[in-house]
Design a protein around this motif. Structure first.
Motif, PDB file in Angstrom:
ATOM      1  N   PRO A 237       0.813  -1.199   0.000  1.00 13.27           N
ATOM      2  CA  PRO A 237       0.000   0.000   0.000  1.00 13.27           C
ATOM      3  C   PRO A 237       0.857   1.265   0.000  1.00 13.27           C
ATOM      4  O   PRO A 237       2.001   1.258   0.437  1.00 13.27           O
ATOM      5  N   GLU A 238       0.260   2.334  -0.470  1.00 13.31           N
ATOM      6  CA  GLU A 238       0.961   3.596  -0.646  1.00 13.31           C
ATOM      7  C   GLU A 238       1.499   4.130   0.681  1.00 13.31           C
ATOM      8  O   GLU A 238       2.590   4.679   0.739  1.00 13.31           O
TER       9      GLU A 238
ATOM     10  N   SER B  64      -0.254   2.970   6.916  1.00  9.03           N
ATOM     11  CA  SER B  64      -1.498   2.892   7.677  1.00  9.03           C
ATOM     12  C   SER B  64      -2.667   2.317   6.878  1.00  9.03           C
ATOM     13  O   SER B  64      -3.724   2.058   7.443  1.00  9.03           O
ATOM     14  N   GLU B  65      -2.503   2.127   5.586  1.00  6.54           N
ATOM     15  CA  GLU B  65      -3.609   1.631   4.776  1.00  6.54           C
ATOM     16  C   GLU B  65      -3.862   0.141   4.956  1.00  6.54           C
ATOM     17  O   GLU B  65      -4.919  -0.352   4.605  1.00  6.54           O
ATOM     18  N   ASP B  66      -2.915  -0.584   5.494  1.00  5.12           N
ATOM     19  CA  ASP B  66      -3.057  -2.021   5.706  1.00  5.12           C
ATOM     20  C   ASP B  66      -2.886  -2.278   7.199  1.00  5.12           C
ATOM     21  O   ASP B  66      -1.783  -2.414   7.694  1.00  5.12           O
ATOM     22  N   ASN B  67      -3.990  -2.333   7.931  1.00  2.00           N
ATOM     23  CA  ASN B  67      -3.956  -2.428   9.383  1.00  2.00           C
ATOM     24  C   ASN B  67      -3.846  -3.880   9.833  1.00  2.00           C
ATOM     25  O   ASN B  67      -4.764  -4.667   9.622  1.00  2.00           O
TER      26      ASN B  67
END
Length: 127
Positions: A112-113, A116-119
């Protein structure tokens, strides 16, 4: 060391101010400028959050493990995986910062960019 950090902050501020879309004449120019500012800010954030990949990957690998032994193995392999992901996020951030004034590489090198987008702390029942 404080002088180096101060120098980097001043340069970052000057770059962000110089890329301000307020002086752009058209909507297309504003979009192009916003892409460059987004790429620069993505690079700075990825450089700063690269070390956080280690605990993130440790948690993800431990959650994949079955039982206490699997969790322990997950923490150990997650450390190694986290170092690799952290180095890749750091490299992606450096490329984004130095290539911000130029077109191309709008999506970034890592997915992910942002970290924090992949929790990894999602509850197993949350879908």
């Amino acid at each position: 060391m404080k002088e180096v950090i101060r120098y980097i902050l001043v340069i970052s501020f000057l770059l962000a101010v110089s890329y301000s879309p307020t002086w752009a004449d058209s909507t297309k120019e504003k979009e192009i400028i916003q892409q460059h500012v987004h790429k620069f800010s993505r690079g700075v954030i990825n450089i700063g959050t690269a070390p956080l990949e280690i605990p993130k990957q440790m948690i993800k690998r431990a959650q994949d493990g079955k039982g206490p032994e699997g969790e322990l193995a997950g923490y150990l392999t997650g450390t190694i995986t986290g170092v690799g992901w952290g180095l890749w996020r750091l490299t992606s951030g450096i490329v984004d910062v130095f290539s911000a004034p130029f077109s191309g590489n709008e999506k970034g090198l890592i997915e992910p960019e942002f970290i924090s987008e992949d929790n990894p702390l999602k509850h197993p029942l949350d879908k």
